[in-house]
Scaffold this motif. Sequence first.
Motif, PDB file in Angstrom:
ATOM      1  N   ASP A 163       0.848  -1.189   0.000  1.00 40.71           N
ATOM      2  CA  ASP A 163       0.000   0.000   0.000  1.00 40.71           C
ATOM      3  C   ASP A 163       0.886   1.243   0.000  1.00 40.71           C
ATOM      4  O   ASP A 163       2.115   1.152  -0.132  1.00 40.71           O
ATOM      5  CB  ASP A 163      -0.956  -0.012   1.198  1.00 40.71           C
ATOM      6  N   ARG A 164       0.264   2.373   0.124  1.00 39.52           N
ATOM      7  CA  ARG A 164       0.989   3.634   0.009  1.00 39.52           C
ATOM      8  C   ARG A 164       2.019   3.820   1.118  1.00 39.52           C
ATOM      9  O   ARG A 164       2.953   4.614   0.989  1.00 39.52           O
ATOM     10  CB  ARG A 164      -0.027   4.780   0.033  1.00 39.52           C
ATOM     11  N   ASP A 165       1.821   3.099   2.223  1.00 42.53           N
ATOM     12  CA  ASP A 165       2.768   3.210   3.343  1.00 42.53           C
ATOM     13  C   ASP A 165       3.878   2.164   3.254  1.00 42.53           C
ATOM     14  O   ASP A 165       4.680   2.058   4.176  1.00 42.53           O
ATOM     15  CB  ASP A 165       2.021   3.043   4.665  1.00 42.53           C
ATOM     16  N   GLY A 166       3.878   1.405   2.188  1.00 41.20           N
ATOM     17  CA  GLY A 166       4.912   0.379   2.055  1.00 41.20           C
ATOM     18  C   GLY A 166       4.587  -0.899   2.801  1.00 41.20           C
ATOM     19  O   GLY A 166       5.461  -1.754   2.949  1.00 41.20           O
ATOM     20  N   ARG A 167       3.352  -1.026   3.261  1.00 44.72           N
ATOM     21  CA  ARG A 167       2.971  -2.247   4.000  1.00 44.72           C
ATOM     22  C   ARG A 167       2.339  -3.240   3.037  1.00 44.72           C
ATOM     23  O   ARG A 167       1.687  -2.877   2.079  1.00 44.72           O
ATOM     24  CB  ARG A 167       1.988  -1.898   5.116  1.00 44.72           C
ATOM     25  N   ASP A 193       5.764  -4.242   7.214  1.00 44.00           N
ATOM     26  CA  ASP A 193       6.371  -3.104   6.511  1.00 44.00           C
ATOM     27  C   ASP A 193       7.533  -3.607   5.674  1.00 44.00           C
ATOM     28  O   ASP A 193       8.640  -3.850   6.173  1.00 44.00           O
ATOM     29  CB  ASP A 193       6.834  -2.052   7.531  1.00 44.00           C
ATOM     30  N   GLU A 232      10.511  -0.938   5.449  1.00 50.06           N
ATOM     31  CA  GLU A 232      11.279  -0.889   6.693  1.00 50.06           C
ATOM     32  C   GLU A 232      12.184  -2.105   6.780  1.00 50.06           C
ATOM     33  O   GLU A 232      13.314  -2.016   7.290  1.00 50.06           O
ATOM     34  CB  GLU A 232      10.333  -0.827   7.891  1.00 50.06           C
ATOM     35  N   GLU A 248      10.218   3.132  -2.137  1.00 51.38           N
ATOM     36  CA  GLU A 248       9.434   4.166  -1.467  1.00 51.38           C
ATOM     37  C   GLU A 248       8.972   5.205  -2.483  1.00 51.38           C
ATOM     38  O   GLU A 248       7.838   5.683  -2.429  1.00 51.38           O
ATOM     39  CB  GLU A 248      10.284   4.845  -0.381  1.00 51.38           C
ATOM     40  N   LEU A 281       4.957   6.027  -3.394  1.00 46.81           N
ATOM     41  CA  LEU A 281       4.450   7.389  -3.246  1.00 46.81           C
ATOM     42  C   LEU A 281       4.068   8.005  -4.584  1.00 46.81           C
ATOM     43  O   LEU A 281       3.523   9.093  -4.630  1.00 46.81           O
ATOM     44  CB  LEU A 281       5.522   8.268  -2.569  1.00 46.81           C
ATOM     45  N   GLU A 294      -5.758   4.776  -4.454  1.00 43.28           N
ATOM     46  CA  GLU A 294      -5.091   4.833  -3.142  1.00 43.28           C
ATOM     47  C   GLU A 294      -3.582   4.675  -3.238  1.00 43.28           C
ATOM     48  O   GLU A 294      -2.885   4.833  -2.244  1.00 43.28           O
ATOM     49  CB  GLU A 294      -5.633   3.723  -2.221  1.00 43.28           C
ATOM     50  N   GLY A 308       0.179   2.793  -4.047  1.00 38.71           N
ATOM     51  CA  GLY A 308       0.811   1.542  -3.670  1.00 38.71           C
ATOM     52  C   GLY A 308       1.718   1.073  -4.791  1.00 38.71           C
ATOM     53  O   GLY A 308       1.991   1.805  -5.750  1.00 38.71           O
TER      54      GLY A 308
END
Lengths: 130, 685
Positions: B335-339, B365, B368, B389, B393, B425, B427
């Motif tokens: 997803d957009r948060d890298g999860r 993550d 991460e 990343e 984004l 969304e 990702g």
Amino acid sequence: MTAHSPTIFVVDDDLSVRRAVTGLLRSAGFRVEAYQSGREFLDALGVRPRRGCVVLDVRMPGMSGFDVLECLAARGRTLPVILVTGDGDATTAVRAANAGCSTFLAKPFEDEALLDAIRRALQQDDAGAV
Amino acid sequence: MAVEDTRSPHNLLRLVSLGLFVAAAYYGGTVVGLALKLPEATPSVMWPPNSILTSVLLLTRPAWWPIVFLSALPSHVALVGSAGWPMPLVLALFATNCSEALIAAGGLRRLSDAPTRFDSLRRVGVFVGVAVIAAPFLSSFLDAGAVAMIGGEPFWLVWRSRLFSNSLTALTVVPAFVMVGTSGLTWLRTATRQQFVEAALLAASIIVVGTLLLRPAAPDPMTSALADIATLAWFLPLLVWAALRFGPGGASVALLSASLCLVAAAVRNQGPFRGLPPADTTVALQLFLIPIALPLLAAASLVEERRQNEQHLRASEAMKSSILASLTKGVVVLDRDGRIITVNDAWRRMARGDTPPAPTEAGADYIEFCRGAARSGKPWAAEAAAGFEAVVLGTRHDFWIEHTSQRPDGDRTIVIRGAPLDRAEGGAVLTHTDVSDQRRAELEAQRARSELAHVARVSTVGALTASIAHQLNQPLTGILTNAQAATRWLKGDSPALDEALASLDDIVDDDRRASDVIVRMRELLRHDGGSVAEVDVNALVGGVARLLSSDAIIRNVELELQLEPGPAVVRGDRVQLQQVVLNLIVNGLEAVADRSPVDRRVIVRSRSDRRFVEVSVVDRGAGFNGAEDRAFDAFYTTKPGGMGLGLSIAKSIVQAHGGVILAANNRQSGATVSFRLPLGPDGAA
């Protein structure tokens, strides 16, 4: 009998060989004229009778040593020729003999071998001149 | 009977069957329609024959419609004619019946994408607009006109009664008839036991409620009215049940059943509509049933549409899962948060082999994890984290990285490629591809090519043995003769020091010259290709020409250089480029070997502009003899005893240096082989 001293004509396209042979013959007291091609030698020889002999390289660009022999024969020149070559094989030796050259030497040659060949050639030239 | 559309011109049996079916159905429909006629009321509450005709027309191809109408005519004449009406009126009524069916079926075929389906709100809307409203509206004018003219009845009264009767019939009969015809048998074959039981229960409930409508009225009018309303109300949940559980088909059959029960009760002066004048009862029944049928059909279509959408969605999800599971590359969706949103089985297998194991669970993550790997000493991981990343984004469209993963079962080379996920969304989708085998194969191929090039170089150098011997012989002769001359100079009565020194200097020069020849040979005979560096092509060509000068002399060929003055610098492998020039010049020398003296000439040219340097080798040999396109094929040769690798290897070397190589016959005689290389940054001549 000509009035000129005998001259050793060194004909070889390789500069270092020409310089070395010229130096050796001069150290032995001979008069030397060096040429880098058969054409240059024949043009310089002209039609005047000359005494001496020729130290002639076989493998040269353009006119080979055998080509020069043919020209000399066609002009009726009787200068003795000593053929020198890097190919010391029997085929070249037979061809040299058939072309009427007096001596055939393979490179690199000993100084005495060349000098002896030159002395014999000059004697032959003297005998022909008489 | 599902009347199937058949194209067999010779299938008379099907045509006859169709005709008989239509005649029987129209007859039955007319009987029912006459039975549903309240006494002393001219119009029937429902007139099935028109809707039966409409249904049959929808289920057969237009070319057979005349057969349908002709098959119905005898039944119409037999029954309607026996009602005592004059024959002109009977025939006129048949024509108006057919006109309604023709308008309805023709309009539906034109405006609906699926005229025989009622599984979407749009299709139901088109059906209502064309078959329930437009067709009865228009045909009722003809109907009323015929009845008014021939029967003497009031035009607008007849028009209104025909309109309501035909609309109600179209709404209740056509969907039921068509759906039973198209999918009735299929439902019977595929329904589960539970569905059979439920359908039977529903049918029994409708029958029970319908039967209740036929009970005698209570003595008290109020009690009787309340009982009738309660009984009537029981129909509604049954109809809703049919719509929700059995879709448009069930809803239409249930609606038709309920309508017939109500009308039958009214005909017997029972049920909630008793006591009214016949004409009013007819209108009351129609106005009661039509508003119930419309939303019921719409609701059933919505339910069916939703059910089909859910089915498609489930099938689509199942297909996507299958595709993901079938991929041999490891796929991770972020997803957009890298999860992690989801991964496939291939990634789970790959992740297990990492140390520590890479994340596979939803919500973990991934980026991460890459940062953690970078901190623990994996340099590629930092670049990967930054790149992926940027992709999640949306600031980067594509990113890939190759790294070597150390595993207990052996190192693996993995390429990770990230691309943005195509949704609002954001990702990313990461694919992990194990290219270990591919890289090994590439290395093996590179080694084999290098080995082959070396063999070719050795072979070429071997062919130049006589030339090499000649090139070494000259300086060796110089060295020996100069040494002997120097000795003589020094041993003379007056030692000539200057002459001796000159001879010694010449010895040094000759030695270096011989050394050059050895160095060039050693360079050519190297097994590996050497390193990439700045190479002056003009100097390189000159060096190779010097190497081959003796060979040219031996072959009695004039080797002429026409090189552009000044350097022409490229970035490349010196040894490989020497091999190219060597091959081309040797080929040229061999090409003119048997030519006349004037043609025993090979010219090597170079020219350059701001971007390229081009080297051409021109000979006056026999040329390519129509085989220019094969000149660079591996193992193709015209030379007896040749390996056929020289030009093939030259081509691969030139192409590896970003250049092109061409071969063509000259206009007059011989051939030219030329290659072009891009100049390096400092390379302009």
